[in-house]
Write a protein that holds these residues in place. Structure first.
Motif, PDB file in Angstrom:
ATOM      1  N   LEU A  73      53.646  76.792  57.656  1.00  0.00           N
ATOM      2  CA  LEU A  73      52.745  76.773  58.802  1.00  0.00           C
ATOM      3  C   LEU A  73      51.498  77.602  58.504  1.00  0.00           C
ATOM      4  CD1 LEU A  73      52.004  75.933  61.637  1.00  0.00           C
ATOM      5  CD2 LEU A  73      53.449  77.807  62.509  1.00  0.00           C
ATOM      6  N   GLU A  74      51.674  78.747  57.856  1.00  0.00           N
ATOM      7  CA  GLU A  74      50.525  79.564  57.465  1.00  0.00           C
ATOM      8  C   GLU A  74      49.608  78.777  56.533  1.00  0.00           C
ATOM      9  OE1 GLU A  74      52.068  83.221  55.806  1.00  0.00           O
ATOM     10  OE2 GLU A  74      53.351  83.491  57.563  1.00  0.00           O
ATOM     11  N   SER A  75      50.184  78.064  55.572  1.00  0.00           N
ATOM     12  CA  SER A  75      49.385  77.240  54.661  1.00  0.00           C
ATOM     13  C   SER A  75      48.616  76.168  55.430  1.00  0.00           C
ATOM     14  CB  SER A  75      50.279  76.570  53.612  1.00  0.00           C
ATOM     15  OG  SER A  75      50.852  77.530  52.767  1.00  0.00           O
ATOM     16  N   ALA A  76      49.282  75.542  56.369  1.00  0.00           N
ATOM     17  CA  ALA A  76      48.633  74.503  57.168  1.00  0.00           C
ATOM     18  C   ALA A  76      47.467  75.070  57.971  1.00  0.00           C
ATOM     19  CB  ALA A  76      49.660  73.863  58.109  1.00  0.00           C
ATOM     20  N   LEU A  77      47.658  76.234  58.549  1.00  0.00           N
ATOM     21  CA  LEU A  77      46.604  76.837  59.355  1.00  0.00           C
ATOM     22  C   LEU A  77      45.419  77.308  58.513  1.00  0.00           C
ATOM     23  CD1 LEU A  77      48.849  78.826  61.849  1.00  0.00           C
ATOM     24  CD2 LEU A  77      47.405  76.838  62.385  1.00  0.00           C
ATOM     25  N   GLU A  78      45.651  77.549  57.252  1.00  0.00           N
ATOM     26  CA  GLU A  78      44.587  77.977  56.331  1.00  0.00           C
ATOM     27  C   GLU A  78      43.875  76.803  55.668  1.00  0.00           C
ATOM     28  OE1 GLU A  78      43.491  81.203  55.334  1.00  0.00           O
ATOM     29  OE2 GLU A  78      44.552  81.797  57.138  1.00  0.00           O
ATOM     30  N   ASP A  79      44.458  75.615  55.703  1.00  0.00           N
ATOM     31  CA  ASP A  79      43.923  74.449  54.991  1.00  0.00           C
ATOM     32  C   ASP A  79      42.753  73.843  55.769  1.00  0.00           C
ATOM     33  OD1 ASP A  79      43.407  72.156  53.567  1.00  0.00           O
ATOM     34  OD2 ASP A  79      45.454  71.381  53.656  1.00  0.00           O
ATOM     35  N   ARG A  80      41.571  73.988  55.224  1.00  0.00           N
ATOM     36  CA  ARG A  80      40.377  73.452  55.868  1.00  0.00           C
ATOM     37  C   ARG A  80      39.841  72.216  55.134  1.00  0.00           C
ATOM     38  NH1 ARG A  80      40.724  78.540  56.416  1.00  0.00           N
ATOM     39  NH2 ARG A  80      40.651  79.463  58.463  1.00  0.00           N
ATOM     40  N   SER A  81      40.685  71.598  54.319  1.00  0.00           N
ATOM     41  CA  SER A  81      40.239  70.405  53.590  1.00  0.00           C
ATOM     42  C   SER A  81      40.179  69.229  54.555  1.00  0.00           C
ATOM     43  CB  SER A  81      41.187  70.085  52.431  1.00  0.00           C
ATOM     44  OG  SER A  81      42.383  69.523  52.913  1.00  0.00           O
ATOM     45  N   TYR A  82      39.403  68.267  54.176  1.00  0.00           N
ATOM     46  CA  TYR A  82      39.286  67.059  54.998  1.00  0.00           C
ATOM     47  C   TYR A  82      40.075  65.914  54.375  1.00  0.00           C
ATOM     48  CZ  TYR A  82      35.590  69.651  57.291  1.00  0.00           C
ATOM     49  OH  TYR A  82      34.893  70.612  57.981  1.00  0.00           O
ATOM     50  N   GLU A  83      40.949  66.233  53.451  1.00  0.00           N
ATOM     51  CA  GLU A  83      41.661  65.207  52.706  1.00  0.00           C
ATOM     52  C   GLU A  83      43.146  65.165  53.024  1.00  0.00           C
ATOM     53  OE1 GLU A  83      40.651  66.366  48.772  1.00  0.00           O
ATOM     54  OE2 GLU A  83      38.556  65.776  49.002  1.00  0.00           O
ATOM     55  N   VAL A  90      49.870  67.725  65.559  1.00  0.00           N
ATOM     56  CA  VAL A  90      48.923  67.935  64.467  1.00  0.00           C
ATOM     57  C   VAL A  90      48.596  69.424  64.404  1.00  0.00           C
ATOM     58  CG1 VAL A  90      46.588  67.450  63.617  1.00  0.00           C
ATOM     59  CG2 VAL A  90      47.937  65.636  64.667  1.00  0.00           C
ATOM     60  N   ILE A  91      48.609  69.964  63.202  1.00  0.00           N
ATOM     61  CA  ILE A  91      48.272  71.366  62.991  1.00  0.00           C
ATOM     62  C   ILE A  91      46.827  71.416  62.515  1.00  0.00           C
ATOM     63  CG2 ILE A  91      48.792  73.480  61.724  1.00  0.00           C
ATOM     64  CD1 ILE A  91      51.639  72.284  61.262  1.00  0.00           C
ATOM     65  N   GLU A  92      45.962  71.946  63.346  1.00  0.00           N
ATOM     66  CA  GLU A  92      44.550  72.101  62.982  1.00  0.00           C
ATOM     67  C   GLU A  92      44.371  73.468  62.334  1.00  0.00           C
ATOM     68  OE1 GLU A  92      42.223  69.823  63.413  1.00  0.00           O
ATOM     69  OE2 GLU A  92      43.358  68.411  64.627  1.00  0.00           O
ATOM     70  N   ALA A  93      43.458  73.557  61.381  1.00  0.00           N
ATOM     71  CA  ALA A  93      43.163  74.841  60.745  1.00  0.00           C
ATOM     72  C   ALA A  93      42.714  75.839  61.806  1.00  0.00           C
ATOM     73  CB  ALA A  93      42.082  74.672  59.689  1.00  0.00           C
ATOM     74  N   ASP A  94      43.113  77.092  61.601  1.00  0.00           N
ATOM     75  CA  ASP A  94      42.736  78.121  62.569  1.00  0.00           C
ATOM     76  C   ASP A  94      41.287  78.548  62.364  1.00  0.00           C
ATOM     77  OD1 ASP A  94      42.834  79.768  60.356  1.00  0.00           O
ATOM     78  OD2 ASP A  94      44.377  81.095  61.137  1.00  0.00           O
ATOM     79  N   VAL A 120      50.682  89.894  56.898  1.00  0.00           N
ATOM     80  CA  VAL A 120      51.080  90.133  58.290  1.00  0.00           C
ATOM     81  C   VAL A 120      50.131  89.408  59.244  1.00  0.00           C
ATOM     82  CG1 VAL A 120      51.275  91.909  60.089  1.00  0.00           C
ATOM     83  CG2 VAL A 120      52.295  92.299  57.835  1.00  0.00           C
ATOM     84  N   ALA A 121      48.834  89.453  58.957  1.00  0.00           N
ATOM     85  CA  ALA A 121      47.849  88.785  59.822  1.00  0.00           C
ATOM     86  C   ALA A 121      48.084  87.271  59.849  1.00  0.00           C
ATOM     87  CB  ALA A 121      46.431  89.097  59.341  1.00  0.00           C
ATOM     88  N   GLU A 122      48.369  86.686  58.682  1.00  0.00           N
ATOM     89  CA  GLU A 122      48.639  85.245  58.631  1.00  0.00           C
ATOM     90  C   GLU A 122      49.912  84.904  59.396  1.00  0.00           C
ATOM     91  OE1 GLU A 122      48.678  84.571  54.419  1.00  0.00           O
ATOM     92  OE2 GLU A 122      46.500  84.314  54.327  1.00  0.00           O
ATOM     93  N   ARG A 123      50.926  85.732  59.261  1.00  0.00           N
ATOM     94  CA  ARG A 123      52.186  85.494  59.976  1.00  0.00           C
ATOM     95  C   ARG A 123      51.958  85.590  61.481  1.00  0.00           C
ATOM     96  NH1 ARG A 123      57.487  84.885  58.000  1.00  0.00           N
ATOM     97  NH2 ARG A 123      56.116  83.923  56.471  1.00  0.00           N
ATOM     98  N   ARG A 124      51.181  86.589  61.903  1.00  0.00           N
ATOM     99  CA  ARG A 124      50.867  86.740  63.329  1.00  0.00           C
ATOM    100  C   ARG A 124      50.174  85.481  63.858  1.00  0.00           C
ATOM    101  NH1 ARG A 124      51.554  91.598  65.490  1.00  0.00           N
ATOM    102  NH2 ARG A 124      50.242  91.135  67.266  1.00  0.00           N
ATOM    103  N   ARG A 125      49.191  84.990  63.099  1.00  0.00           N
ATOM    104  CA  ARG A 125      48.457  83.799  63.560  1.00  0.00           C
ATOM    105  C   ARG A 125      49.382  82.586  63.660  1.00  0.00           C
ATOM    106  NH1 ARG A 125      44.134  86.493  60.832  1.00  0.00           N
ATOM    107  NH2 ARG A 125      44.488  85.527  58.804  1.00  0.00           N
ATOM    108  N   ALA A 126      50.330  82.462  62.738  1.00  0.00           N
ATOM    109  CA  ALA A 126      51.271  81.335  62.784  1.00  0.00           C
ATOM    110  C   ALA A 126      52.156  81.423  64.024  1.00  0.00           C
ATOM    111  CB  ALA A 126      52.121  81.297  61.516  1.00  0.00           C
ATOM    112  N   ILE A 127      52.683  82.593  64.297  1.00  0.00           N
ATOM    113  CA  ILE A 127      53.550  82.768  65.466  1.00  0.00           C
ATOM    114  C   ILE A 127      52.748  82.567  66.751  1.00  0.00           C
ATOM    115  CG2 ILE A 127      54.952  84.440  66.751  1.00  0.00           C
ATOM    116  CD1 ILE A 127      55.725  85.610  63.933  1.00  0.00           C
ATOM    117  N   GLU A 128      51.544  83.083  66.779  1.00  0.00           N
ATOM    118  CA  GLU A 128      50.697  82.898  67.964  1.00  0.00           C
ATOM    119  C   GLU A 128      50.355  81.427  68.172  1.00  0.00           C
ATOM    120  OE1 GLU A 128      47.554  85.642  67.063  1.00  0.00           O
ATOM    121  OE2 GLU A 128      48.702  87.356  67.825  1.00  0.00           O
TER     122      GLU A 128
END
Length: 155
Positions: A21-31, A65-69, A127-135
């Motif tokens: 989930l953290e990877s998904a939230l960080e992925d800003r690719s359009y592909e 759908v998981i949109e980038a954060d 920790v910040a990435e984990r927090r964003r995923a849980i939030e």
């Protein structure tokens, strides 16, 4: 799956692959597109050029759908970290490094010279990435507020 107070079904936080989930939230690719299955908690990566091949497999699933954060969140992680560095010279070097285009690369290149700070930042960023995923899970009403709050408190 658990039931929340309103009678809806929520995911058990333990079944969600938070690393994915953290990877998904960080992925800003359009592909590619990322999904979370509301029933199983599975995080699914789908390259957009293979969308047709996944269509039938995914049509019977309850997917979100998981949109980038926020793209500025990672920059804020860096800036907050730099502001808290006690050594004035190191803080100044990193402050310059995070200015303008290429800030992430310069920050990493500069920080790499300070292994203790590298390790400290890596832990803080994790920790910040984990927090964003849980939030994200809580904000999308996929996990119970109490479960999210407890997990966040542990971090």
């Amino acid at each position: 799956m658990t039931d929340d107070e309103a009678g809806g079904t929520m995911l058990d936080l333990a079944v969600v692959d938070l690393d994915m989930l953290e990877s998904a939230l960080e992925d800003r690719s359009y592909e590619s597109t990322w999904f979370l299955d509301r029933q199983t908690g599975e995080v699914i990566y789908r390259p957009d050029d293979l969308a047709g091949e996944f269509e039938e497999e995914m049509e019977d699933r309850d997917l979100v759908v998981i949109e980038a954060d926020d793209p500025h969140a990672a920059y804020r992680d860096m800036a907050d970290f730099v502001a808290g560095i006690a050594d004035e010279r190191t803080r100044e070097l990193l402050t310059v490094a995070i200015q303008g285009p290429g800030a992430f690369r310069r920050f990493k290149d500069t920080l790499y010279r300070y292994p203790d700070l590298w390790d400290e930042f890596s832990g803080i960023r994790r920790v910040a990435e984990r927090r964003r995923a849980i939030e994200w899970l809580r904000d999308n009403e996929l996990v119970a507020d109490a479960d999210a709050d407890a997990a966040l408190a542990e971090l």
